[in-house]
Design an enzyme around this catalytic site. Structure first.
Site, PDB file in Angstrom:
ATOM      1  N   CYS A   3      -5.005  -1.367  -0.580  1.00  0.00           N
ATOM      2  CA  CYS A   3      -5.774  -0.288  -1.200  1.00  0.00           C
ATOM      3  C   CYS A   3      -7.043  -0.057  -0.392  1.00  0.00           C
ATOM      4  O   CYS A   3      -7.723  -1.016  -0.018  1.00  0.00           O
ATOM      5  CB  CYS A   3      -6.124  -0.687  -2.629  1.00  0.00           C
ATOM      6  SG  CYS A   3      -7.095   0.553  -3.504  1.00  0.00           S
ATOM      7  N   HIS A  16       0.639   3.457  -8.045  1.00  0.00           N
ATOM      8  CA  HIS A  16      -0.617   2.859  -7.583  1.00  0.00           C
ATOM      9  C   HIS A  16      -1.789   3.820  -7.825  1.00  0.00           C
ATOM     10  O   HIS A  16      -2.822   3.421  -8.369  1.00  0.00           O
ATOM     11  CB  HIS A  16      -0.479   2.519  -6.090  1.00  0.00           C
ATOM     12  CG  HIS A  16      -1.711   1.963  -5.456  1.00  0.00           C
ATOM     13  ND1 HIS A  16      -1.755   0.702  -4.890  1.00  0.00           N
ATOM     14  CD2 HIS A  16      -2.950   2.496  -5.271  1.00  0.00           C
ATOM     15  CE1 HIS A  16      -2.983   0.493  -4.408  1.00  0.00           C
ATOM     16  NE2 HIS A  16      -3.714   1.565  -4.609  1.00  0.00           N
ATOM     17  N   GLU A  17      -1.627   5.078  -7.449  1.00  0.00           N
ATOM     18  CA  GLU A  17      -2.737   6.048  -7.551  1.00  0.00           C
ATOM     19  C   GLU A  17      -3.046   6.397  -9.003  1.00  0.00           C
ATOM     20  O   GLU A  17      -4.217   6.548  -9.375  1.00  0.00           O
ATOM     21  CB  GLU A  17      -2.426   7.318  -6.753  1.00  0.00           C
ATOM     22  CG  GLU A  17      -2.205   7.116  -5.254  1.00  0.00           C
ATOM     23  CD  GLU A  17      -3.289   6.312  -4.563  1.00  0.00           C
ATOM     24  OE1 GLU A  17      -4.436   6.310  -5.039  1.00  0.00           O
ATOM     25  OE2 GLU A  17      -2.979   5.656  -3.551  1.00  0.00           O
ATOM     26  N   HIS A  36      -5.245   3.988 -10.738  1.00  0.00           N
ATOM     27  CA  HIS A  36      -6.675   4.153 -10.444  1.00  0.00           C
ATOM     28  C   HIS A  36      -7.363   5.030 -11.498  1.00  0.00           C
ATOM     29  O   HIS A  36      -8.543   4.835 -11.797  1.00  0.00           O
ATOM     30  CB  HIS A  36      -6.877   4.835  -9.081  1.00  0.00           C
ATOM     31  CG  HIS A  36      -6.893   3.892  -7.912  1.00  0.00           C
ATOM     32  ND1 HIS A  36      -7.841   2.920  -7.751  1.00  0.00           N
ATOM     33  CD2 HIS A  36      -6.077   3.798  -6.824  1.00  0.00           C
ATOM     34  CE1 HIS A  36      -7.614   2.255  -6.619  1.00  0.00           C
ATOM     35  NE2 HIS A  36      -6.548   2.765  -6.033  1.00  0.00           N
TER      36      HIS A  36
HETATM   37 ZN    ZN Z   1      -5.721   2.114  -4.280  1.00  0.00          ZN
END
Ligand code: ZN
Length: 201
Positions: free
Chosen positions: A138, A181-182, A185
């Site tokens: 990341c 993953h995004e 966030h």
């Molecule tokens: Zn990330």
């Protein structure tokens, strides 16, 4: 008297729209404008103020905010930031440039030319049955990689960044992992929270 009142209200509204960029806060507008289409500083967990941002829940975007030039500047800067030759990524979420809004830029490895695309208010509506473990890093967690279990396919819902119409697509493979993953966030979740193991690169 009534007309005067309406004029004043209209003037105040116009001022509000000008100063807030159609719903964007003055602080967001200042941060985004300061980048001017170029790279924005990527927030990292080793910075105390950044780490608080990276752990925050992001707000959804309205049609008015997406239609504002501020939005265009934000996503252009996000694309520039994820394409930094010295620190290149395959996806980036708005909190990684310090903006707590629900927008991600993802490189579509499942499309010809592997373009970076913009997704507003993305939601994983359902997960496929198959899961697998893969290596992740990341931009906001420098120097580390981890083994993370992710669904190999997802059904993604989002708003189109041009017309704000709702969209839906089944996405598979590595690109599905990037979306997971995004979108994490946007809820203040980092891959290290989900990783079976995290090691130095
Ligand atoms: Zn990330």
């Amino acid at each position: 008297m009534k007309r005067k009142y309406i004029t004043i209200v209209a003037a105040v509204c116009a001022l509000f729209v000008t100063s807030c960029g159609g719903g964007w806060s003055a602080a967001e507008e200042e941060l985004i404008n300061s980048s001017r289409m170029s790279r924005m500083r990527v927030t990292t967990v080793d910075n105390e103020a950044d780490s608080l941002l990276l752990r925050s829940e992001c707000l959804p975007l309205t049609a008015r905010e997406v239609a504002s030039p501020i939005f265009g500047r934000l996503v252009a800067s996000m694309v520039e930031s994820v394409n930094d030759p010295e620190n290149r990524g395959v996806g980036i979420a708005a909190p990684q440039v310090g903006v707590l809004r629900r927008v991600v830029v993802v490189q579509r490895f499942d499309k010809a030319g592997t373009p970076f695309e913009v997704y507003v208010n993305p939601v994983i509506e359902s997960y496929g049955e198959e899961w697998s473990v893969g290596s992740e890093g990341c931009l906001s967690v420098p120097g580390l990689r981890g083994e993370v279990r992710r669904a190999t396919s997802i059904t993604l819902g989002w708003r189109d960044p041009v017309d704000f119409e709702p969209r839906r697509e089944v996405i598979e493979g590595f690109t599905a992992v990037i979306f997971q993953h995004e979108i994490d966030h946007l809820g203040g979740v980092l891959y290290t929270d989900r990783a079976d193991s995290v090691n130095e690169e």
